[in-house]
Design an enzyme around this catalytic site. Structure first.
Site, PDB file in Angstrom:
ATOM      1  N   ASP A 286       0.868  -1.175   0.000  1.00 36.87           N
ATOM      2  CA  ASP A 286       0.000   0.000   0.000  1.00 36.87           C
ATOM      3  C   ASP A 286       0.913   1.235   0.000  1.00 36.87           C
ATOM      4  O   ASP A 286       2.119   1.136   0.251  1.00 36.87           O
ATOM      5  CB  ASP A 286      -0.887  -0.038   1.241  1.00 36.87           C
ATOM      6  CG  ASP A 286      -1.842   1.131   1.316  1.00 36.87           C
ATOM      7  OD1 ASP A 286      -2.288   1.613   0.254  1.00 36.87           O
ATOM      8  OD2 ASP A 286      -2.127   1.575   2.440  1.00 36.87           O
ATOM      9  N   ASP A 469      -1.927  -0.845   5.877  1.00 39.21           N
ATOM     10  CA  ASP A 469      -2.289  -0.285   7.179  1.00 39.21           C
ATOM     11  C   ASP A 469      -3.770  -0.037   7.375  1.00 39.21           C
ATOM     12  O   ASP A 469      -4.190   0.379   8.451  1.00 39.21           O
ATOM     13  CB  ASP A 469      -1.576   1.066   7.359  1.00 39.21           C
ATOM     14  CG  ASP A 469      -2.193   2.143   6.485  1.00 39.21           C
ATOM     15  OD1 ASP A 469      -2.249   1.961   5.245  1.00 39.21           O
ATOM     16  OD2 ASP A 469      -2.652   3.160   7.036  1.00 39.21           O
TER      17      ASP A 469
END
Length: 524
Positions: A286, A469
């Protein structure tokens, strides 16, 4: 029946001995597939009636009609309830009726055919946080049962690999065999408690449907938890829920999490690498909150030069892909490394070296709805200080990090209203952001699996590693667990996650990637 609402913080789940979970809308997102099948059934049948009788009939509402008439109910009861709302009476017929017969059983069999078609083409989405929650309470010693009005429950558990999470399963087939009344009758919940050898008062129930919440309440369960997937908090409480949450992650028992906290990927680096053996990794990352810290405005999330150099080193040793909610072009510009794979808009738009290119085949169909929703959101929120509407090609992100606390509810209400006016879109969330995306069974997890296949990595000895996250990364964690991959969650490990390891922050991510590059460079 209105219950006093409890705060999730006040709920102690470990005081109970067992728990019972609905399937659709709680563990899996098959409610969406069911809704599609119901819509195709009823709209098609109503059109037939209108043409034959010359009387116009209003179409099936995938929100209101679904919740009021079919959600959580046995198939035949749902059909009867919906047809009565349109002043239509049909004979019950026989379970052996052909799908084209004009009986309740005939329509039920037609709906089943449509559901199987949608299931085969679109697959099953799993709520990763629900799976992590169930795993955590089982580790704490609680028994678990699954209940469903659907006759497809066992098939779905096999497809998703979740059967091991439940000590007992009561589906539509078992309910019919044993003569159990469907929801909102309490039979199925009482039967589940009896199979677990636990009095209902010593168990808690988790439901997202109004009929299911009412059934659990009538069954005298010690605690009834409603999951608000359809923005119906007050109605869930009115039907018997003791507490309502948006996601089961809110109820993850703190003592269970502490006891089963994830190992730190840096501290356990040698163990992690040892588990990989001679196989090489494929690294999926990410961007926001993983490679760069979360910032007030998306354009300020600039990649540090040392991290960029680490990614360059890593990309010479193995496949590296950036999988982001940002637009692909935007995140590729921020990273600025040519030989990486970039998957933007949560995987709807992918490009990489050697001519790799993919846009979801149906995503373009949703551009008009996204355009209209963007315009409506900007008009509704133009006077809200601090709100930031970020249009991506296949998503709209409404950031409220800079919005005053007193205005956040208004921002959420605007997003919810616009989502309700565009059933082609679905609302998702993230850190201080509400997002609208195409109503398609596609996410970061499916994008990563597609990349493994497209790059030929699924056939090679490769261990996929995904680092993220946010809640949108949970789909990737869950998808890789099924393929022997590793998920690394960045941030506070006290929340529910399907990851296998954790990293404290973006600095730790940089250190981990650097050590991984060192290790790969030292290999022959």
């Amino acid at each position: 029946m209105q219950q006093p609402a409890h705060s999730p913080r006040d709920v102690t789940l470990t005081r109970y001995r067992a728990s019972v979970f609905d399937l659709d809308g709680v563990v899996t997102d098959t409610a969406r597939v069911h809704c599609q099948a119901w819509r195709k059934l009823f709209d098609g049948y109503l059109a037939e009636r209108a043409e034959r009788d010359g009387v116009p009939l209003w179409a099936f509402d995938p929100q209101g009609d679904y919740r009021r008439h079919v959600d959580g109910k046995p198939r035949n009861e749902g059909i009867r309830s919906f047809l009565e709302s349109r002043s239509i009476q049909l004979p019950f017929g026989s379970p052996e009726d052909a799908p084209d017969e004009e009986t309740i059983c005939g329509l039920a069999n037609r709906k089943q055919r449509f559901f199987e078609q949608f299931l085969a083409t679109e697959g099953v989405d799993v709520f990763a946080s629900s799976v992590a929650f169930i795993e955590s309470i089982r580790k704490a010693g609680l028994k678990t049962a699954l209940i469903s009005s659907s006759k497809n429950a066992q098939d779905i558990l096999v497809r998703t690999g979740l059967a091991h999470l439940f000590d007992a399963v009561i589906d539509g087939i078992e309910a019919e065999r044993t003569g159990l009344h469907g929801k909102p009758h309490p039979d199925i919940f009482r039967h589940a408690a009896s199979l677990l050898s636990v009095p209902p008062g010593e168990a808690f129930a988790v439901e997202d449907a109004l009929s299911g919440v009412e059934a659990a309440y009538k069954a005298d369960f010690g605690l009834v938890i409603g999951i608000d997937r359809a923005r119906q908090r007050d109605e869930l409480l009115a039907h018997g829920a003791d507490v309502v949450v948006d996601d089961l992650a809110e109820l993850m028992p703190a003592d269970v999490v502490q006891e089963n906290s994830l190992p730190d990927a840096l501290e356990a680096f040698d163990q992690l690498v040892g588990a990989m053996g001679p196989e090489r990794p494929a690294v999926f990352l990410d961007y926001d909150g993983t490679l760069t810290p979360i910032v007030d405005r998306p354009e300020l999330a600039v990649l540090d030069a040392p991290v960029r150099r680490t990614l360059e080193r890593l990309a010479k040793c193995c496949t590296v892909a950036i999988v982001s909610g940002r637009d692909r072009v935007n995140v590729a510009g921020l990273v600025g490394i040519d030989n990486l794979v970039y998957a933007g808009s949560h995987g709807f738009d992918i490009a990489g070296p050697d001519g790799l290119q993919m846009q979801h085949e149906r995503a373009a169909e949703f551009l008009p709805a996204l355009d209209a929703a963007e315009e409506q959101l900007r008009a509704r929120l133009v006077d809200v200080p601090g709100v930031l509407i970020e249009r991506k090609r296949f998503a709209i992100a409404t950031h409220y990090r800079l919005v005053a606390e007193s205005d956040v509810e208004r921002v959420e209400a605007a997003v919810e209203t616009v989502a309700g006016e565009h059933p082609q879109l679905r609302r998702t969330g993230g850190k201080k952001v509400f997002e609208l995306r195409p109503q398609l069974p596609w996410d970061k997890g499916k994008a990563v699996v597609w990349l493994l296949e497209a790059l030929g990595l699924a056939k090679e000895k490769v261990v996929p590693i995904y680092i993220g996250d946010d809640e949108t990364d949970e789909d990737a964690f869950a998808a890789l667990r099924e393929r022997g991959g590793l998920g690394l969650f960045v941030g506070d490990a006290s929340q529910a996650t399907a990851a296998s390891y954790r990293l404290e922050d973006t600095d730790a991510v940089g250190h981990f990637l650097s050590r991984l590059a060192d290790m790969l460079e030292d290999r022959p």
